[in-house]
Design a protein around this motif. Sequence first.
Motif, PDB file in Angstrom:
ATOM      1  N   ARG A 161      -6.118 -16.571  11.548  1.00  0.00           N
ATOM      2  CA  ARG A 161      -6.563 -15.196  11.780  1.00  0.00           C
ATOM      3  C   ARG A 161      -7.153 -15.039  13.181  1.00  0.00           C
ATOM      4  N   HIS A 162      -7.752 -16.112  13.693  1.00  0.00           N
ATOM      5  CA  HIS A 162      -8.285 -16.066  15.055  1.00  0.00           C
ATOM      6  C   HIS A 162      -7.204 -16.324  16.109  1.00  0.00           C
ATOM      7  N   ALA A 163      -6.174 -17.052  15.733  1.00  0.00           N
ATOM      8  CA  ALA A 163      -5.229 -17.580  16.722  1.00  0.00           C
ATOM      9  C   ALA A 163      -4.385 -16.509  17.388  1.00  0.00           C
ATOM     10  N   GLY A 164      -4.079 -15.433  16.668  1.00  0.00           N
ATOM     11  CA  GLY A 164      -3.193 -14.429  17.241  1.00  0.00           C
ATOM     12  C   GLY A 164      -1.861 -15.049  17.619  1.00  0.00           C
ATOM     13  N   ALA A 165      -1.451 -14.810  18.860  1.00  0.00           N
ATOM     14  CA  ALA A 165      -0.216 -15.429  19.369  1.00  0.00           C
ATOM     15  C   ALA A 165      -0.539 -16.601  20.285  1.00  0.00           C
ATOM     16  N   GLY A 166      -1.735 -17.193  20.117  1.00  0.00           N
ATOM     17  CA  GLY A 166      -2.199 -18.242  21.011  1.00  0.00           C
ATOM     18  C   GLY A 166      -1.541 -19.588  20.772  1.00  0.00           C
ATOM     19  N   PRO A 167      -2.043 -20.636  21.455  1.00  0.00           N
ATOM     20  CA  PRO A 167      -1.363 -21.935  21.459  1.00  0.00           C
ATOM     21  C   PRO A 167      -1.576 -22.791  20.215  1.00  0.00           C
ATOM     22  N   HIS A 168      -2.464 -22.384  19.307  1.00  0.00           N
ATOM     23  CA  HIS A 168      -2.826 -23.276  18.203  1.00  0.00           C
ATOM     24  C   HIS A 168      -2.137 -22.916  16.883  1.00  0.00           C
ATOM     25  N   LEU A 169      -1.183 -22.015  16.940  1.00  0.00           N
ATOM     26  CA  LEU A 169      -0.492 -21.597  15.718  1.00  0.00           C
ATOM     27  C   LEU A 169       0.235 -22.762  15.040  1.00  0.00           C
ATOM     28  N   ILE A 170       0.921 -23.579  15.837  1.00  0.00           N
ATOM     29  CA  ILE A 170       1.706 -24.665  15.250  1.00  0.00           C
ATOM     30  C   ILE A 170       0.785 -25.691  14.586  1.00  0.00           C
ATOM     31  N   ARG A 171      -0.263 -26.090  15.292  1.00  0.00           N
ATOM     32  CA  ARG A 171      -1.189 -27.078  14.736  1.00  0.00           C
ATOM     33  C   ARG A 171      -1.818 -26.575  13.439  1.00  0.00           C
ATOM     34  N   LEU A 172      -2.297 -25.333  13.423  1.00  0.00           N
ATOM     35  CA  LEU A 172      -2.924 -24.790  12.226  1.00  0.00           C
ATOM     36  C   LEU A 172      -1.940 -24.703  11.059  1.00  0.00           C
TER      37      LEU A 172
ATOM     38  N   GLN B  39     -17.129 -16.087  22.340  1.00  0.00           N
ATOM     39  CA  GLN B  39     -16.196 -14.983  22.069  1.00  0.00           C
ATOM     40  C   GLN B  39     -14.803 -15.310  22.598  1.00  0.00           C
ATOM     41  N   GLN B  40     -14.378 -16.553  22.298  1.00  0.00           N
ATOM     42  CA  GLN B  40     -13.074 -17.030  22.726  1.00  0.00           C
ATOM     43  C   GLN B  40     -12.220 -17.298  21.482  1.00  0.00           C
ATOM     44  N   PRO B  41     -11.339 -16.377  21.092  1.00  0.00           N
ATOM     45  CA  PRO B  41     -10.551 -16.576  19.868  1.00  0.00           C
ATOM     46  C   PRO B  41      -9.720 -17.858  19.877  1.00  0.00           C
ATOM     47  N   ASP B  42      -9.130 -18.221  21.029  1.00  0.00           N
ATOM     48  CA  ASP B  42      -8.345 -19.455  21.087  1.00  0.00           C
ATOM     49  C   ASP B  42      -9.201 -20.666  20.746  1.00  0.00           C
ATOM     50  N   THR B  43     -10.426 -20.678  21.277  1.00  0.00           N
ATOM     51  CA  THR B  43     -11.319 -21.811  21.010  1.00  0.00           C
ATOM     52  C   THR B  43     -11.784 -21.797  19.563  1.00  0.00           C
ATOM     53  N   GLN B  44     -11.993 -20.610  18.995  1.00  0.00           N
ATOM     54  CA  GLN B  44     -12.333 -20.515  17.575  1.00  0.00           C
ATOM     55  C   GLN B  44     -11.192 -21.077  16.716  1.00  0.00           C
ATOM     56  N   ALA B  45      -9.962 -20.735  17.062  1.00  0.00           N
ATOM     57  CA  ALA B  45      -8.814 -21.258  16.321  1.00  0.00           C
ATOM     58  C   ALA B  45      -8.741 -22.772  16.442  1.00  0.00           C
ATOM     59  N   TRP B  46      -8.982 -23.296  17.643  1.00  0.00           N
ATOM     60  CA  TRP B  46      -8.961 -24.750  17.872  1.00  0.00           C
ATOM     61  C   TRP B  46     -10.052 -25.427  17.037  1.00  0.00           C
ATOM     62  N   ALA B  47     -11.239 -24.821  16.994  1.00  0.00           N
ATOM     63  CA  ALA B  47     -12.341 -25.406  16.226  1.00  0.00           C
ATOM     64  C   ALA B  47     -12.037 -25.386  14.735  1.00  0.00           C
ATOM     65  N   ARG B  48     -11.437 -24.290  14.237  1.00  0.00           N
ATOM     66  CA  ARG B  48     -11.076 -24.234  12.821  1.00  0.00           C
ATOM     67  C   ARG B  48     -10.025 -25.308  12.491  1.00  0.00           C
ATOM     68  N   ALA B  49      -9.096 -25.551  13.403  1.00  0.00           N
ATOM     69  CA  ALA B  49      -8.101 -26.602  13.176  1.00  0.00           C
ATOM     70  C   ALA B  49      -8.782 -27.961  13.051  1.00  0.00           C
ATOM     71  N   THR B  50      -9.820 -28.187  13.845  1.00  0.00           N
ATOM     72  CA  THR B  50     -10.553 -29.451  13.786  1.00  0.00           C
ATOM     73  C   THR B  50     -11.326 -29.552  12.477  1.00  0.00           C
TER      74      THR B  50
END
Length: 431
Positions: free
Chosen positions: A254-265, A220-231
């Motif tokens: 959609r998972h990233a919100g304002a988190g750190p993975h926005l640029i990569r995605l 239940q970690q949205p940042d990690t979900q965003a990171w996994a989707r990027a991978t």
Amino acid sequence: MADHDEIAAARRALGRHLARLRKDAGHTQHGLARLVQYGRSSVANTETGRQHPERSFWSRCDAVLRTGGVLTAEYDRIANLAHQHRHRPAPPPPDPDTAHDSGAAAAWWEHEGRIIARRSALTLTADDDARLAHLEHEVRQAIGDNERLPPATLVSRLRPLRGSVDQLMAARQHPPQRARLYTAAAHLSGLLAALALDLRAFPVARAYAAEAFDLAHAAQQPDTQAWARATQSLIAYYTGEHRDALAYAEDGLRHAGAGPHLIRLTINGQARALAHLGDRRGVHQAVDRAFALLPEHHTAGQVSTSLTLGPYCPTRAAANAATAYLVLGDTTGVIDHLTAAVAAFDAAQLRGPQALSRLDLATAHAVAGDLDQAAGLALEALSRTAEYRFESVYQRTRQFLAAARPFGRHPRLRDVADLFTELTRPGGTPP
């Protein structure tokens, strides 16, 4: 008590609810199936009430469709109805006021020793805590070493960690430690997915990447979900599944919100996939969004790795933007961006980006007609990564050779083609 017809009607209604939510979110059955890791027929049969998947399916649908858990809650209600239908109510417990004899008490109460043992099992031991901290450290270190060391070297270093993950998952921890474990395990699986991609083990890469997202979802970690989707988007991109790469990137956003993975995605996922799909306007919009997200204050000379747990740096963003523009055949400004990127990647000693940025720069020079410069950059890229066997480098070399094909009689370009053939032939060894 619920009867069979009521349960069947409730399941059909839940399937229709899923169909409405899917359509409202703009997903096809095939697209939703890909994102929740189920077959398209399973989604179709579920929407018509002919199939009744387990709870994890509904939980994944809630996550992808961002419903707030309504589908899972309705599934739980139906499951409770089905349970009532299958089982008669349990007999009432003995009345403590009448349970005077020891036999009646023993039939009702658990032994206190069992309660104490259960409490002990819920406690994270000092040994387990140390192993969890070691796992987190090793994964972070390996993400930092990715693109610096050969993929096979990193895989051999990480394989023993899989055993540690399995052992820790078989144990029982408090929820905060459990979330840490699942998060670290998600990063480990995502890293192994990227390494499998580098080594051309595509089915393994997809499986590891899907596991990474499942673990992130369980944590239940949205940042990690965003990171996994990027991978997952990265793997789909290099296996030629550009629509899938775009779908994974957009779900990651959609998972990233304002988190750190926005640029990569946005730049690594959306922009590059859109370029291969021919969406010129979409590429420009994605690049503009990514550059607007770059941190205002960035440490000069600091270059993020491809799987960074933080935001992408300006150099990485510029290199990805250049790749997207080259796919579109637009070399305006690309040479300046890539020349700066090459210098930054050289300073950071990131072998993969060193080669990839040189190959993109070589392609830009070839399009501009500077064949000697183009061939020199391509030869340097292949020589620097000869022992690494990066699949991404080989794919980018093929793209360079395709762009340079009109000038195929040029002797330096033949040198590039010969070296590439030597490196990629079965059993080929670096010259």
